[in-house]
Design a protein around this motif. Structure first.
Motif, short mmCIF file in Angstrom:
data_model
loop_
_atom_site.label_atom_id
_atom_site.label_comp_id
_atom_site.label_asym_id
_atom_site.label_seq_id
_atom_site.Cartn_x
_atom_site.Cartn_y
_atom_site.Cartn_z
N GLU A 48 0.85 -1.37 0.06
CA GLU A 48 0.09 0.02 0.01
C GLU A 48 0.84 1.24 -0.08
OE1 GLU A 48 -2.72 -0.45 3.20
OE2 GLU A 48 -3.23 -2.49 2.57
N TRP A 49 0.42 2.21 -0.67
CA TRP A 49 1.22 3.35 -0.71
C TRP A 49 0.54 4.61 -1.06
CZ3 TRP A 49 1.06 5.83 -5.56
CH2 TRP A 49 0.40 5.23 -6.71
N SER A 50 1.20 5.72 -0.77
CA SER A 50 0.30 7.04 -0.78
C SER A 50 1.23 8.08 -1.51
CB SER A 50 -0.09 7.55 0.66
OG SER A 50 -0.67 8.75 0.51
N ALA A 51 0.62 9.03 -2.28
CA ALA A 51 1.18 10.28 -2.97
C ALA A 51 1.35 11.22 -1.83
CB ALA A 51 0.35 10.48 -4.38
N ALA A 52 2.31 12.15 -2.03
CA ALA A 52 2.38 13.32 -1.10
C ALA A 52 1.30 14.37 -1.12
CB ALA A 52 3.70 13.85 -1.26
N THR A 53 1.07 14.91 0.11
CA THR A 53 0.38 16.21 0.06
C THR A 53 1.11 16.94 0.98
OG1 THR A 53 -1.01 15.25 1.93
CG2 THR A 53 -1.90 14.95 -0.22
N PRO A 54 1.06 18.42 0.61
CA PRO A 54 0.36 18.83 -0.48
C PRO A 54 1.20 18.40 -1.85
CG PRO A 54 1.76 20.55 0.38
CD PRO A 54 1.73 19.39 1.28
N VAL A 55 0.47 18.39 -3.12
CA VAL A 55 1.11 17.99 -4.35
C VAL A 55 2.19 18.71 -4.80
CG1 VAL A 55 0.55 17.74 -6.74
CG2 VAL A 55 -1.30 17.14 -5.22
N ARG A 56 3.36 18.02 -5.05
CA ARG A 56 4.54 18.66 -5.72
C ARG A 56 4.87 18.10 -6.99
NH1 ARG A 56 8.12 17.70 -0.09
NH2 ARG A 56 6.61 18.55 1.37
N GLY A 57 5.36 18.96 -7.81
CA GLY A 57 5.73 18.43 -9.12
C GLY A 57 4.58 17.98 -10.00
N ARG A 58 5.07 17.55 -11.17
CA ARG A 58 3.94 17.04 -12.23
C ARG A 58 4.72 16.11 -13.00
NH1 ARG A 58 4.97 19.87 -16.95
NH2 ARG A 58 6.32 21.51 -16.81
N GLY A 59 3.90 15.26 -13.94
CA GLY A 59 4.56 14.31 -14.61
C GLY A 59 5.28 13.32 -13.92
N GLN A 60 6.32 13.06 -14.40
CA GLN A 60 7.07 11.95 -13.58
C GLN A 60 7.87 12.51 -12.35
OE1 GLN A 60 7.90 8.47 -14.88
NE2 GLN A 60 5.66 9.02 -15.57
N GLY A 61 7.62 13.65 -12.09
CA GLY A 61 8.10 14.31 -10.75
C GLY A 61 7.34 14.31 -9.82
N ARG A 62 6.10 13.55 -9.90
CA ARG A 62 5.13 13.70 -8.87
C ARG A 62 4.73 12.33 -8.00
NH1 ARG A 62 -0.57 16.73 -10.25
NH2 ARG A 62 -1.76 15.07 -8.88
N SER A 63 5.51 12.09 -7.09
CA SER A 63 5.64 10.95 -5.93
C SER A 63 5.94 9.64 -7.02
CB SER A 63 4.07 10.90 -5.44
OG SER A 63 3.75 11.89 -4.22
N ASN A 64 7.05 9.58 -7.52
CA ASN A 64 7.43 8.67 -8.36
C ASN A 64 8.22 7.57 -7.56
OD1 ASN A 64 9.04 7.19 -10.39
ND2 ASN A 64 8.98 8.73 -11.64
N SER A 65 8.11 6.47 -7.67
CA SER A 65 8.72 5.33 -7.20
C SER A 65 8.78 4.07 -7.97
CB SER A 65 8.36 5.00 -5.75
OG SER A 65 9.17 4.14 -4.97
N GLY A 66 8.78 2.97 -7.56
CA GLY A 66 8.50 1.69 -8.33
C GLY A 66 8.76 0.52 -7.41
N VAL A 67 8.23 -0.37 -7.88
CA VAL A 67 8.49 -2.05 -7.24
C VAL A 67 8.97 -2.87 -8.28
CG1 VAL A 67 7.28 -3.92 -6.18
CG2 VAL A 67 6.42 -1.80 -6.05
N TYR A 68 10.42 -3.15 -7.92
CA TYR A 68 11.14 -3.97 -9.05
C TYR A 68 11.27 -5.48 -8.48
CZ TYR A 68 13.12 0.00 -11.31
OH TYR A 68 13.13 1.19 -11.95
#
Length: 257
Positions: free
Chosen positions: A96-116
């Motif tokens: 389970e994961w949650s993006a940040a507030t307040p919103v920062r950035g746009r496109g690929q720069g907004r709460s970017n991570s990944g499961v490898y």
């Protein structure tokens, strides 16, 4: 009164039999008994055979986690990717994961991570993208639920920033022949917030930002990695369980009775 015999022709592999309708088909396979697994109280809770990677208290299941913080039962992304100490092959992962507030950035720069999965080094492996894709346009094979640079999700099932998202990922590891050639490819099924977004999708190789997907031989079992992309992302309730298809033994020819 006339009695009518109704006959059915049933194909069983190379076997074709003429049998009365309603006869029971017996495949002749002796199956092992499926093991008992106790589900969690909620669908998102770990079942009895799961390994808990993060329960809100400890980072001990991960290496390189010194720069990641645990606050109020939540794991907060820091500098550098974290990687499981254990290795996994075919498995079911809940995260389970949650993006940040307040919103920062746009496109690929907004709460970017990944499961490898099957990750041998930073940025190496087969990635399910984590990104705040709520009203945040980006390239489709790089939004949340995508198999990065290979397959967009079928739908965008994101919740608004600050709310919790869940991934349930079924990972089937690739297999290789002894000479290093590919025997069978990797597959992923991804359920995002209860919505199917990837259905046993075949991967063309490892996912990468700057190269063509390809397979290089590696062990069936390797660690799982959570990416640091320099963006604030929160995680909770992470667990994983191995799965294995039951194998039966053909003890007699298929028949009817």
């Amino acid at each position: 009164m006339k009695t009518r015999l109704v006959a059915c022709v049933v194909a069983v592999g190379l076997l074709t039999q003429l049998t009365a309708c309603g006869s029971e088909y017996l495949p002749g396979i002796k199956w092992p008994e499926p093991p008992v697994v106790t589900p969690g109280e909620k669908d998102t809770d770990p079942p009895s055979d799961a390994m808990v990677l993060f329960d809100g208290t400890s980072k001990s299941a991960f290496d390189n986690a010194d720069n990641w913080k645990v606050e109020d039962g939540v794991l907060i992304a820091g500098r550098g990717a974290i990687v499981t100490r254990e290795s996994f092959g075919d498995c079911q992962l809940h995260i389970e994961w949650s993006a940040a507030t307040p919103v920062r950035g746009r496109g690929q720069g907004r709460s970017n991570s990944g499961v490898y999965f099957a990750s041998q080094s930073e940025g190496n492996g087969y990635e399910v993208q984590i990104l705040d894709s709520y009203e945040n346009p980006t390239y489709f094979d790089g939004q949340a639920g995508a198999l990065y640079k290979q397959q967009p999700p079928m739908v965008n099932a994101m919740r608004p920033p600050g709310e919790w998202n869940s991934y349930d990922i079924i990972w089937t590891a690739p297999r290789f022949h002894s000479d290093g050639s590919l025997k069978s490819p990797a597959y992923m099924t991804v359920i995002h917030n209860g919505v199917l977004v990837q259905n046993h999708t075949e991967l063309a190789g490892k996912t990468a930002w700057d190269s063509v997907p390809k397979y290089t031989a590696h062990p069936d079992r390797l660690p799982i990695r959570l990416q640091d992309h320099g963006n604030p992302v929160r995680f909770r309730n992470i667990w994983v369980r191995d799965y294995k298809k039951l194998e039966g033994e053909q003890v007699e020819e298929p028949r009817f009775r």
